[in-house]
Scaffold this motif. Structure first.
Motif, PDB file in Angstrom:
ATOM      1  N   TYR A   1      33.472  51.778  60.045  1.00 24.17           N
ATOM      2  CA  TYR A   1      32.400  51.083  60.836  1.00 24.17           C
ATOM      3  C   TYR A   1      31.011  51.986  60.082  1.00 24.17           C
ATOM      4  O   TYR A   1      30.116  51.482  60.339  1.00 24.17           O
ATOM      5  CB  TYR A   1      32.435  51.404  62.517  1.00 24.17           C
ATOM      6  N   GLU A   2      31.309  53.407  59.944  1.00 27.87           N
ATOM      7  CA  GLU A   2      30.238  53.993  60.171  1.00 27.87           C
ATOM      8  C   GLU A   2      29.622  54.831  58.119  1.00 27.87           C
ATOM      9  O   GLU A   2      30.878  54.657  57.803  1.00 27.87           O
ATOM     10  CB  GLU A   2      30.147  55.298  60.769  1.00 27.87           C
TER      11      GLU A   2
ATOM     12  N   GLU B   1      38.134  54.373  72.453  1.00 31.83           N
ATOM     13  CA  GLU B   1      39.227  53.113  72.239  1.00 31.83           C
ATOM     14  C   GLU B   1      39.661  54.450  72.041  1.00 31.83           C
ATOM     15  O   GLU B   1      41.598  54.101  72.463  1.00 31.83           O
ATOM     16  CB  GLU B   1      39.086  52.012  71.968  1.00 31.83           C
TER      17      GLU B   1
ATOM     18  N   ASN C   1      26.654  55.209  65.967  1.00 31.60           N
ATOM     19  CA  ASN C   1      25.864  54.110  66.041  1.00 31.60           C
ATOM     20  C   ASN C   1      26.965  53.150  67.244  1.00 31.60           C
ATOM     21  O   ASN C   1      27.493  53.942  67.098  1.00 31.60           O
ATOM     22  CB  ASN C   1      25.819  52.949  65.096  1.00 31.60           C
ATOM     23  N   GLU C   2      26.514  51.980  67.735  1.00 27.86           N
ATOM     24  CA  GLU C   2      26.930  51.849  68.993  1.00 27.86           C
ATOM     25  C   GLU C   2      28.292  51.306  68.396  1.00 27.86           C
ATOM     26  O   GLU C   2      29.850  51.889  69.442  1.00 27.86           O
ATOM     27  CB  GLU C   2      26.137  50.361  70.225  1.00 27.86           C
ATOM     28  N   ASN C   3      28.788  50.453  67.252  1.00 25.00           N
ATOM     29  CA  ASN C   3      30.061  49.584  66.939  1.00 25.00           C
ATOM     30  C   ASN C   3      31.146  51.206  66.787  1.00 25.00           C
ATOM     31  O   ASN C   3      32.493  51.208  67.478  1.00 25.00           O
ATOM     32  CB  ASN C   3      30.130  49.485  65.698  1.00 25.00           C
ATOM     33  N   MET C   4      30.701  52.056  66.297  1.00 29.60           N
ATOM     34  CA  MET C   4      31.231  53.533  66.341  1.00 29.60           C
ATOM     35  C   MET C   4      31.522  54.206  67.476  1.00 29.60           C
ATOM     36  O   MET C   4      32.811  54.178  68.144  1.00 29.60           O
ATOM     37  CB  MET C   4      30.841  54.105  65.292  1.00 29.60           C
ATOM     38  N   LYS C   5      30.923  54.336  68.259  1.00 32.72           N
ATOM     39  CA  LYS C   5      30.732  54.738  69.688  1.00 32.72           C
ATOM     40  C   LYS C   5      31.612  54.214  70.362  1.00 32.72           C
ATOM     41  O   LYS C   5      33.219  54.031  71.650  1.00 32.72           O
ATOM     42  CB  LYS C   5      29.548  55.074  70.509  1.00 32.72           C
ATOM     43  N   SER C   6      31.940  52.470  70.147  1.00 31.26           N
ATOM     44  CA  SER C   6      33.419  51.810  70.882  1.00 31.26           C
ATOM     45  C   SER C   6      33.753  52.202  70.377  1.00 31.26           C
ATOM     46  O   SER C   6      35.523  52.370  71.770  1.00 31.26           O
ATOM     47  CB  SER C   6      32.785  50.238  70.851  1.00 31.26           C
ATOM     48  N   ILE C   7      34.597  52.056  69.032  1.00 31.17           N
ATOM     49  CA  ILE C   7      35.967  52.617  68.181  1.00 31.17           C
ATOM     50  C   ILE C   7      36.216  53.758  69.174  1.00 31.17           C
ATOM     51  O   ILE C   7      37.363  54.255  69.202  1.00 31.17           O
ATOM     52  CB  ILE C   7      35.856  52.962  67.179  1.00 31.17           C
TER      53      ILE C   7
ATOM     54  N   ILE D   1      39.541  51.690  61.478  1.00 28.06           N
ATOM     55  CA  ILE D   1      38.265  50.828  61.925  1.00 28.06           C
ATOM     56  C   ILE D   1      36.939  51.832  61.793  1.00 28.06           C
ATOM     57  O   ILE D   1      36.023  51.310  61.396  1.00 28.06           O
ATOM     58  CB  ILE D   1      38.454  49.982  62.990  1.00 28.06           C
ATOM     59  N   ALA D   2      37.226  52.456  62.329  1.00 24.60           N
ATOM     60  CA  ALA D   2      36.588  53.894  62.611  1.00 24.60           C
ATOM     61  C   ALA D   2      35.896  54.124  61.369  1.00 24.60           C
ATOM     62  O   ALA D   2      34.262  54.641  61.057  1.00 24.60           O
ATOM     63  CB  ALA D   2      36.962  54.684  63.819  1.00 24.60           C
TER      64      ALA D   2
END
Length: 163
Positions: free
Chosen positions: A136-137, A90, A81-87, A132-133
């Motif tokens: 998230y998923e 980073e 998902n987009e949150n995971m991709k963002s992390i 965090i990663a």
């Protein structure tokens, strides 16, 4: 994403990222305790990364960087998902811009808790991002194979190239 629709390459990619995130979520000292101390320098190839690795931690750092980079290319880009991709983005920036390119000669030395210095705190940031990663998923929806350090050596190294 339905697990049965995933190719073996995608399942392998997910398993590799999961292993590497778990590994780097540990403290720097714990990481050194989980890898062989007698790592032989080897030529590494994963994604766009092609270079010699002379320590086990540097080798796994290259593996994580390569896997993060590949996550943003087809066919991997639709996995998380987009949150995971963002992390992951980073984490990739931290690895490439700070750890690999900036501190190379200094940061990959084995240390004890008493020897950790200010530049080593970058590993704390990487550890937090990996935790965090992992949160998230919904990793439980994937079939994740149990991997090992030797798995990565077998699949991504070649004879040392004394360039």
């Amino acid at each position: 994403m339905n697990q049965s629709n995933l190719s073996s390459a995608i399942r392998e990619h997910i398993s590799e990222i999961f292993y590497l995130l778990n590994f780097f979520s540990q403290t720097q000292v714990e990481q050194w305790d989980r890898v062989p101390s007698d790592f032989s320098p080897a030529w590494v190839e994963i994604g766009d990364i092609q270079c010699n690795a002379d320590s086990s931690i540097f080798f796994l750092t290259l593996m994580l960087s390569g896997r993060v980079y590949l996550n943003f290319l087809e066919p991997h880009i639709h996995i998380f998902n987009e949150n995971m991709k963002s992390i992951l983005y980073e984490i990739g920036g931290l690895l490439d811009d700070w750890i690999i390119n900036t501190y190379y000669d200094f940061i990959f030395l084995k240390r004890t808790e008493d020897e950790i210095m200010n530049p080593d705190r970058i590993w704390l940031i990487l550890s937090r991002l990996c935790k965090i990663a992992l949160g998230y998923e919904d990793w439980g929806k994937y079939q994740i194979d149990e991997l090992s350090f030797d798995y990565f050596v077998k699949n991504y190294t070649h004879s040392y190239d004394p360039i």
